[in-house]
Design a protein around this motif. Sequence first.
Motif, short mmCIF file in Angstrom:
data_model
loop_
_atom_site.label_atom_id
_atom_site.label_comp_id
_atom_site.label_asym_id
_atom_site.label_seq_id
_atom_site.Cartn_x
_atom_site.Cartn_y
_atom_site.Cartn_z
N GLU A 46 41.40 9.78 -3.08
CA GLU A 46 41.99 9.44 -2.20
C GLU A 46 41.57 9.04 -0.25
O GLU A 46 41.88 8.85 0.85
CB GLU A 46 43.33 10.27 -2.00
N GLU A 47 41.15 10.38 0.42
CA GLU A 47 40.45 10.68 1.31
C GLU A 47 39.12 9.28 1.20
O GLU A 47 39.21 8.71 2.00
CB GLU A 47 39.37 11.62 1.50
N LYS B 230 40.73 6.04 2.60
CA LYS B 230 40.80 6.30 3.79
C LYS B 230 39.28 5.94 4.05
O LYS B 230 39.60 5.88 5.28
CB LYS B 230 41.71 7.09 4.03
N TRP C 131 41.37 4.09 -8.55
CA TRP C 131 42.38 4.59 -8.27
C TRP C 131 43.90 3.61 -8.07
O TRP C 131 44.52 4.43 -9.07
CB TRP C 131 42.61 5.07 -6.38
N ASN D 183 44.66 -1.22 -0.94
CA ASN D 183 45.96 -0.15 -1.41
C ASN D 183 46.63 0.25 -0.53
O ASN D 183 46.27 0.27 0.75
CB ASN D 183 45.74 1.17 -1.83
N THR E 285 53.08 5.14 0.35
CA THR E 285 53.49 5.52 0.10
C THR E 285 53.40 4.32 -1.46
O THR E 285 54.63 4.09 -1.09
CB THR E 285 54.42 6.59 -0.05
#
Length: 201
Positions: free
Chosen positions: A54-55, A58, A77, A148, A155
């Motif tokens: 996830e990091e 981003k 993901w 995403n 979220t």
Amino acid sequence: MAYQLPTLPYEYTALEPCISKSTLEFHHDKHHAAYVNNFNNAVQGTELDSKSIEEVIKITATNPSQAGIFNNAAQAWNHSFYWQCMKPNGGGTPSGALADKINADFGGFDKFVEAFKTAGATQFGSGWAWLVLDGDTLKVTKTGNADNPFTAGQTPLLTMDVWEHAYYLDYQNKRPDYIGDFLGKLVNWDFVAENFAQATV
């Protein structure tokens, strides 16, 4: 630490006749596995290797020089999330707090279904349709290719893959039929409700 290809949460035949064994074998074992392998190879030995996927998504989302890493990380993901969004004998309607929030923010479940179907059907080319929590409001959105919603601070609660490899063996060019079956017969509302509960704690 390498990102692991998750096993499917159901048998390869469990979503038939909506999604065939052949589609799941190609989609999970070939497409998804390739994204995972490419992602792991791309970050191995770099400063990104110690970060969560996830990091990495981003960090790389806005850096054109890292587009390859982003695409493979986000697709790895997105697919892991997508498998959990479905279950055998799924579909129907949600209940509890999620149902109340859908009614409040969309004006009823049918309005949500209409918005989600439209997002999936009008995503030009490859991409995803999503139910997201944006601040304290539920929204339907769509993203192209690997993108995403959490790169935009949203979220993800539910996603539907509208890349052709998700449905073409079973539906050919009839994407709306796939979308109808996804919503009507496959959605794992328990998983979506869990995501909503975690996001609103």
